[in-house]
Enzyme design. Structure first.
Site, mmCIF file in Angstrom:
data_model
loop_
_atom_site.group_PDB
_atom_site.id
_atom_site.type_symbol
_atom_site.label_atom_id
_atom_site.label_comp_id
_atom_site.label_asym_id
_atom_site.label_seq_id
_atom_site.Cartn_x
_atom_site.Cartn_y
_atom_site.Cartn_z
ATOM 1 N N GLU A 146 9.113 -3.655 -6.291
ATOM 2 C CA GLU A 146 7.278 -3.169 -6.122
ATOM 3 C C GLU A 146 6.850 -2.263 -6.557
ATOM 4 O O GLU A 146 7.958 -1.373 -5.176
ATOM 5 C CB GLU A 146 6.479 -3.947 -4.678
ATOM 6 C CG GLU A 146 6.509 -4.959 -5.166
ATOM 7 C CD GLU A 146 5.651 -5.678 -4.168
ATOM 8 O OE1 GLU A 146 5.419 -5.393 -2.714
ATOM 9 O OE2 GLU A 146 5.941 -7.532 -3.512
ATOM 10 N N CYS A 167 0.101 2.412 -2.253
ATOM 11 C CA CYS A 167 0.638 2.241 -4.052
ATOM 12 C C CYS A 167 -0.578 1.884 -4.621
ATOM 13 O O CYS A 167 -0.465 2.080 -5.975
ATOM 14 C CB CYS A 167 1.784 1.257 -3.706
ATOM 15 S SG CYS A 167 1.304 -0.313 -3.791
HETATM 16 P P1 NAD Z 1 11.848 5.827 -2.098
HETATM 17 O O1 NAD Z 1 11.757 5.125 -3.516
HETATM 18 O O2 NAD Z 1 11.840 6.991 -1.629
HETATM 19 O O3 NAD Z 1 12.099 4.816 -0.515
HETATM 20 C C1 NAD Z 1 11.920 3.647 -0.634
HETATM 21 C C2 NAD Z 1 13.263 2.757 0.216
HETATM 22 O O4 NAD Z 1 14.801 3.272 -0.960
HETATM 23 C C3 NAD Z 1 13.750 3.901 1.763
HETATM 24 O O5 NAD Z 1 14.228 3.232 2.343
HETATM 25 C C4 NAD Z 1 14.879 4.568 1.209
HETATM 26 O O6 NAD Z 1 16.366 5.353 2.037
HETATM 27 C C5 NAD Z 1 15.912 4.145 0.226
HETATM 28 N N1 NAD Z 1 16.585 4.329 -1.412
HETATM 29 C C6 NAD Z 1 16.028 5.885 -1.794
HETATM 30 N N2 NAD Z 1 16.905 5.939 -2.887
HETATM 31 C C7 NAD Z 1 17.957 4.906 -2.723
HETATM 32 C C8 NAD Z 1 18.791 4.895 -3.591
HETATM 33 N N3 NAD Z 1 19.394 4.946 -4.624
HETATM 34 N N4 NAD Z 1 19.811 2.845 -3.069
HETATM 35 C C9 NAD Z 1 19.466 2.236 -2.523
HETATM 36 N N5 NAD Z 1 18.117 2.659 -1.291
HETATM 37 C C10 NAD Z 1 17.780 4.235 -2.255
HETATM 38 O O7 NAD Z 1 9.772 5.591 -2.035
HETATM 39 P P2 NAD Z 1 9.081 6.088 -0.783
HETATM 40 O O8 NAD Z 1 8.650 7.255 -0.441
HETATM 41 O O9 NAD Z 1 9.296 5.899 1.355
HETATM 42 O O10 NAD Z 1 7.880 4.796 -0.712
HETATM 43 C C11 NAD Z 1 6.639 5.447 -1.968
HETATM 44 C C12 NAD Z 1 6.353 5.057 -2.789
HETATM 45 O O11 NAD Z 1 6.710 3.726 -2.571
HETATM 46 C C13 NAD Z 1 5.185 5.091 -4.035
HETATM 47 O O12 NAD Z 1 6.135 5.529 -4.967
HETATM 48 C C14 NAD Z 1 5.010 4.516 -4.021
HETATM 49 O O13 NAD Z 1 3.694 3.545 -4.974
HETATM 50 C C15 NAD Z 1 5.904 3.032 -3.480
HETATM 51 N N6 NAD Z 1 5.464 1.937 -2.879
HETATM 52 C C16 NAD Z 1 5.173 0.725 -4.298
HETATM 53 C C17 NAD Z 1 4.710 -0.422 -3.071
HETATM 54 C C18 NAD Z 1 4.081 -1.537 -4.411
HETATM 55 O O14 NAD Z 1 3.804 -1.864 -3.602
HETATM 56 N N7 NAD Z 1 4.195 -1.641 -5.254
HETATM 57 C C19 NAD Z 1 3.831 -0.924 -2.232
HETATM 58 C C20 NAD Z 1 4.248 0.360 -1.362
HETATM 59 C C21 NAD Z 1 4.550 1.535 -1.411
HETATM 60 O O1 6OD Z 2 -0.945 -6.482 0.237
HETATM 61 C C1 6OD Z 2 0.347 -6.584 0.064
HETATM 62 O O2 6OD Z 2 1.100 -7.287 0.414
HETATM 63 C C2 6OD Z 2 1.305 -5.086 -0.275
HETATM 64 N N1 6OD Z 2 2.163 -5.363 -1.101
HETATM 65 C C3 6OD Z 2 0.535 -4.543 -0.393
HETATM 66 C C4 6OD Z 2 0.586 -2.893 -0.577
HETATM 67 C C5 6OD Z 2 0.760 -1.956 -0.530
HETATM 68 C C6 6OD Z 2 1.172 -0.752 -1.199
HETATM 69 O O3 6OD Z 2 1.017 0.555 -0.067
#
Ligand code: NAD
Ligand code: 6OD
Length: 486
Positions: free
Chosen positions: A254, A288
């Protein structure tokens, strides 16, 4: 100051290396916790504990027994509700009402809902003809995939982690979780819940640390991990996919988004303004599913921009426990720098700053926190960086449009494809547009209205796979076909 350890095989353990890192409060930048950073030995111990649990008591439980344990986990979270609210508020700095009404209750619900799913879902069966006329019967069984690596982000830590844990455990897997380095609190606290409820040791493990050259990478590279579920940035997903290709491990991703909010002139105006206000600024824009691109039909464009501006200027900044506050800080100083760099870039690119664009005046020690103003721009071309790239902050660009066809093309002109929200009273048009926007989730006259049984996931660079309800079973179990010659 809180001491946060890893949780491995039911015990809280510090890393053998003695390495620790600091967590600072988003609210005022004070150091609030010291966290043990897991190295390869701790990640290895966690994976081994998870493997042992699969072959131990946990692996021998019936579905009904697992379901009872998961109900127990949900009830214990509810019993310790205030502890979870407090832990999550400390990590994220977000207003308490978001924790109380959305993030923590949803964490408990994620265990209950997926317990119900596995209890009630049937498997398929096909009868087939055979040359001798006796026929054969095919039936499917589902088995757990094994040890699941769960890598989590910081923006809604407990909700997003349990959204993966609920189905993973309901399906009989064991897990090693790597919470975000910014938000380990609730993941670690959940270990106490697992022990209190009697979830066998090793079923749930937590390793703390960062991504590259730290616990995240060690976990995703570990050959004992059978599948990886990840929520976070698209770029990180690409790195994890490379690691998962060793050993052909399955992934569920995600990822990021640059979602469009679409407002037609016939929309219920006040509802649309409220909806876009939430989709752009809830959780300080760190969602997100948030809408950093807003398209408003020409006849109501100016009025809409002014109405959203008024609401953005009326947010109440404050500490999480301040009940009057409805707007918190960003997660960290690093993220503040990133968001402010986009605020500066928008100006360089020629944006009209409708409101915000900087740092608010905060009193006393709050001045040190990761606060930024909610920000609205107009006047940029679609090629501008702030219109193309995910900022993950409290900001949106608003552009007018003339026709349904034009707005669909604008909404789709992105590498991302997570979600859209459409505001109109013309239901036929809403359906037409919803079918043409290239995203995994569309809301009509609403936003972030989530039924946990529905498919959740992104198109294009916003994800791989779907989770939610029975869709989660596709990832967290392996289906085996058994053919019986009659
Ligand atoms: P991030 O990708 O920087 O980090 C997420 C996790 O991955 C952290 O625990 C981090 O330590 C780990 N990580 C980083 N590099 C890694 C590697 N090389 N190998 C393994 N693990 C690694 O994301 P963030 O800044 O924590 O969160 C924000 C991002 O998450 C935004 O882009 C947002 O859109 C996305 N997001 C998506 C959803 C969705 O459901 N699509 C939901 C929430 C957040
Ligand atoms: O509602 C959810 O289950 C879900 N995955 C939400 C994601 C939120 C992102 O910031």
């Amino acid at each position: 100051m809180r001491q946060i350890e890893n949780f491995i095989a039911g015990e809280y353990v510090a890393a053998a290396s003695g390495r620790r890192f600091e967590k600072r409060s988003p609210v005022d930048n004070r150091v609030i916790a010291s966290i043990s950073e897991a190295g390869r030995p701790e990640v290895d111990a966690a994976v081994q504990a998870a493997r042992a649990a699969l072959h131990g008591e946990w692996g021998g439980l019936t579905t009904e027994q697992r379901v009872e344990l998961l109900y127990g986990v949900a009830n214990e979270i509810t019993r310790r509700f205030e502890d979870f609210v407090e832990a999550e508020m400390a990590d994220t700095g977000q207003p308490s009402h978001v924790m109380r009404h959305v993030f923590i209750p949803r964490g408990a619900a994620n265990f209950k809902v997926f317990a119900d799913v596995v209890k009630n879902v049937p498997t398929e069966a096909f009868q087939m003809a055979t040359p001798d006329g006796a026929g054969a019967l095919n039936y499917a069984i589902r088995v757990p995939k094994g040890v699941i690596g769960v890598i989590c982000p910081w923006n809604a830590p407990f909700l997003l982690m349990t959204w993966k844990l609920g189905p993973a455990l309901a399906c009989g897997n064991t897990v090693v979780v790597k919470p975000s380095e910014e938000t380990p609190n609730t993941a670690v606290l959940l270990g106490e819940v697992m022990n209190a409820v009697g979830v066998p040791k090793g079923v749930y493990n937590v390793v703390n640390g960062f991504g590259p050259d730290s616990a995240g990478a060690f976990l995703t590279q570990h050959p004992g991990v059978d599948a990886i579920t990840f929520t976070g940035e698209t770029r990180t997903g690409a790195a994890i996919m490379k690691a998962a290709s060793e050993g052909m491990r399955d992934v569920s991703f995600e990822l990021g988004g640059k979602n469009a909010g679409i407002v037609f002139a016939d929309a219920d105006f006040d509802a649309a303004v409220d909806g876009i206000f939430r989709s752009a600024f809830l959780n300080t824009g760190q969602v997100c599913l948030g809408t950093e691109r807003v398209y408003v039909e020409w006849p109501i464009f100016e009025r809409f921009v002014q109405a959203l501006k008024l609401k953005a200027e009326a947010v109440k900044y404050g500490r999480p426990e301040d009940h009057a506050a409805n707007y918190g800080p960003l997660i960290s100083q690093e993220h503040k720098r990133k968001v402010l760099s986009y605020y500066a870039k928008a100006v360089e690119e020629g944006a009209t700053v409708v409101t915000g664009g900087g740092v608010p005046d905060m009193p006393g020690e709050l001045a040190e926190g990761a606060w930024v103003q909610p920000t609205i721009w107009t006047g940029l071309p679609e090629t501008a960086a702030v219109v193309r790239e995910e900022i993950f902050g409290p900001c949106c660009h608003i552009r007018p449009f003339d026709s349904e066809q034009e707005v669909v093309a604008l909404a789709n002109a992105t590498d991302y494809g997570l979600s859209t929200t459409i505001w109109t009273t013309n239901l036929a048009r809403a359906h037409r547009v919803a079918a043409r926007v290239e995203v995994g989730i569309t809301w009509i006259n609403s936003w972030f209205l989530r039924d946990l049984r529905t498919a959740f996931g992104g198109s294009k660079q916003s994800g791989i796979g779907r989770e939610g309800g029975v869709h989660s079973l596709e990832f967290y179990t392996e289906t085996r076909n058994i053919c019986v010659k009659l």
